[in-house]
Design a protein around this motif. Structure first.
Motif, short mmCIF file in Angstrom:
data_model
loop_
_atom_site.label_atom_id
_atom_site.label_comp_id
_atom_site.label_asym_id
_atom_site.label_seq_id
_atom_site.Cartn_x
_atom_site.Cartn_y
_atom_site.Cartn_z
N SER A 34 48.49 41.78 39.68
CA SER A 34 47.27 42.58 39.54
C SER A 34 46.16 42.10 40.48
CB SER A 34 46.76 42.51 38.10
OG SER A 34 47.76 42.90 37.18
N ALA A 35 46.01 40.78 40.60
CA ALA A 35 44.86 40.24 41.34
C ALA A 35 44.96 40.47 42.84
CB ALA A 35 44.71 38.75 41.05
N ASN A 36 46.16 40.38 43.41
CA ASN A 36 46.30 40.54 44.86
C ASN A 36 45.84 41.92 45.34
OD1 ASN A 36 47.32 38.01 45.96
ND2 ASN A 36 49.16 38.37 44.75
N PRO A 37 46.36 43.02 44.78
CA PRO A 37 45.85 44.32 45.23
C PRO A 37 44.41 44.59 44.79
CG PRO A 37 47.40 44.62 43.42
CD PRO A 37 47.46 43.17 43.82
N TYR A 38 43.99 43.97 43.69
CA TYR A 38 42.62 44.17 43.20
C TYR A 38 41.61 43.62 44.20
CZ TYR A 38 39.09 44.83 39.51
OH TYR A 38 38.01 45.25 38.76
N VAL A 39 41.90 42.44 44.75
CA VAL A 39 41.01 41.84 45.75
C VAL A 39 40.88 42.76 46.97
CG1 VAL A 39 40.83 39.98 47.45
CG2 VAL A 39 41.30 39.44 45.07
N ILE A 40 41.99 43.34 47.39
CA ILE A 40 41.96 44.25 48.54
C ILE A 40 41.13 45.49 48.23
CG2 ILE A 40 43.38 45.77 49.98
CD1 ILE A 40 45.63 43.72 49.74
N ALA A 41 41.28 45.99 47.00
CA ALA A 41 40.62 47.23 46.62
C ALA A 41 39.15 47.07 46.25
CB ALA A 41 41.36 47.86 45.44
N GLY A 85 40.02 44.39 53.85
CA GLY A 85 40.83 44.04 52.69
C GLY A 85 41.73 42.84 52.92
N THR A 86 42.39 42.79 54.09
CA THR A 86 43.30 41.68 54.38
C THR A 86 42.55 40.36 54.47
OG1 THR A 86 44.79 43.17 55.57
CG2 THR A 86 45.02 40.81 55.99
N ARG A 87 41.39 40.37 55.15
CA ARG A 87 40.59 39.15 55.26
C ARG A 87 40.08 38.71 53.89
NH1 ARG A 87 35.92 40.07 59.18
NH2 ARG A 87 36.09 42.22 58.47
N ALA A 95 39.42 49.94 40.02
CA ALA A 95 40.46 50.17 41.02
C ALA A 95 41.82 50.13 40.34
CB ALA A 95 40.39 49.10 42.11
N SER A 96 42.71 51.01 40.75
CA SER A 96 44.03 51.07 40.13
C SER A 96 44.99 51.87 40.98
CB SER A 96 43.94 51.70 38.72
OG SER A 96 43.77 53.09 38.83
N ASP A 97 46.25 51.84 40.56
CA ASP A 97 47.28 52.71 41.14
C ASP A 97 47.52 53.91 40.22
OD1 ASP A 97 47.73 51.20 43.37
OD2 ASP A 97 49.32 50.01 42.48
N ALA A 98 46.65 54.09 39.23
CA ALA A 98 46.84 55.17 38.27
C ALA A 98 46.89 56.51 39.00
CB ALA A 98 45.71 55.18 37.24
#
Length: 343
Positions: A136-143, A150-152, A234-237
């Protein structure tokens, strides 16, 4: 699978800033999780040496600690991905932290029952929380902020992972390993049951202490994240989940398949090396657990430094050639460790 990310209007800011000021505090809270799971991962590695001493176990018996820990990762990684497609990244972070806290608190009853399998169950729950937390945390930080940075932003958050790892080794060195009784397995076998139980009770209390202390800190972080109204939604919903179709497409890609195989062996090697570094140093240099953990700490520091060095080298060497060269170097060093011994 097409990913849809929903952000509040306050977080649609210009791409110049890695962390927009409006989400600085949420970003700090989330980034702290990267340090906490680094702490848990590497503090758990030291438990193999601790339980070998406490319960006079073989190295194979203590390896069940890692089987329980990383077996939980394997079991919950896909369910975590499914969870965050139906809810939000924040919900995934809270669920992961909740299981992390629950598993850590279960160290207390496990230390009272003095049952090895109760500790394994606590570790399984704790590691399940880490699996969900990472997913959850990895994509959340990007989003959380501008897509362009996002990558940085993720690299910045991940840089705190080794900080947590080093702290975890310090906690284990000074609060667990240094509190182990010096009695050998033979000396323990000769003790009366009452004396042995008293010693083991004190040692298991030392094992329990850091985990329960971390759990109470994480409760505060859980509350701060839960009540924070500025955490981006933020989500993939809403994204369609076609798990079977996605896996079929992925496994048709030859480079992906070989990449998974390579990663499988790499992770296995890393876990194996760090799980038994303390035991190896104890055997070769005749040190106790606390002193041997210094070498484990040194290996983590070298690991972190090497990441920066290799990042710089990729400006001059292609990643595949660098990877191949490091792979050959690792094979050579492994042979030295096996056959040379000692310094």
């Amino acid at each position: 699978m097409a990913e849809k990310i929903f952000l509040s209007k306050n977080n649609r800011q210009k791409s110049g800033s890695i962390v927009p000021r409006s989400i600085l505090w949420p970003f700090i809270l989330l980034t702290s999780c990267f340090a906490w799971w680094g702490l848990a991962n590497n503090m758990t590695d030291t438990l193999l040496a601790a339980f070998k001493r406490i319960m006079s176990m073989s190295d194979f018996q203590t390896s069940w600690i890692q089987i329980a820990f990383y077996g939980s990762y394997f079991c919950l990684a896909l369910p975590a991905a499914i969870f965050i497609t139906r809810f939000t990244y924040k919900a995934g972070v809270l669920l992961g932290l909740g299981l992390f806290i629950g598993g850590a608190l279960l160290f207390y009853p496990a230390s009272k029952s003095m049952n090895y399998f109760h500790f394994l169950a606590a570790l399984f729950i704790l590691a399940g929380g880490l699996s969900i937390l990472k997913t959850s945390a990895n994509p959340y930080v990007i989003a959380m902020g501008p897509e362009e940075s996002g990558t940085r932003r993720l690299n910045l958050a991940q840089s705190f992972n080794p900080v947590g790892s080093v702290i975890g080794i310090f906690l284990s060195k000074y609060f667990i390993l240094s509190h182990l009784h010096s009695a050998t397995p033979e000396e323990r076998a000769a003790m009366s049951p009452e004396m042995l139980r008293q010693i083991q009770s004190q040692e298991l209390a030392a094992v329990m202490g850091p985990y329960v202390a971390v759990a109470f800190v994480l409760i505060i972080i859980w509350i701060l994240i839960a009540v924070n109204k500025n955490m981006p939604r933020a989500s993939d919903a809403g994204s369609p989940l076609h798990l079977r179709g996605s896996l079929v497409r992925l496994f048709r890609r030859r480079h992906y398949v070989w990449g998974v195989i390579a990663q499988f062996f790499y992770v296995g090697a890393q876990i194996g090396v760090w799980s038994f570094t303390i035991r190896y140093v104890m055997k070769e240099l005749q040190l106790n657990e606390a002193a041997a953990s210094t070498y484990y700490l040194a290996s983590l520091i070298l690991f972190g430094v090497a990441r920066f060095i290799c990042t710089a080298l990729m400006k001059f060497i292609t990643p595949e050639n660098l990877l191949a060269g490091l792979g050959l170097l690792a094979m050579g060093l492994t042979l030295i460790v096996i056959f040379a011994g000692g310094y």
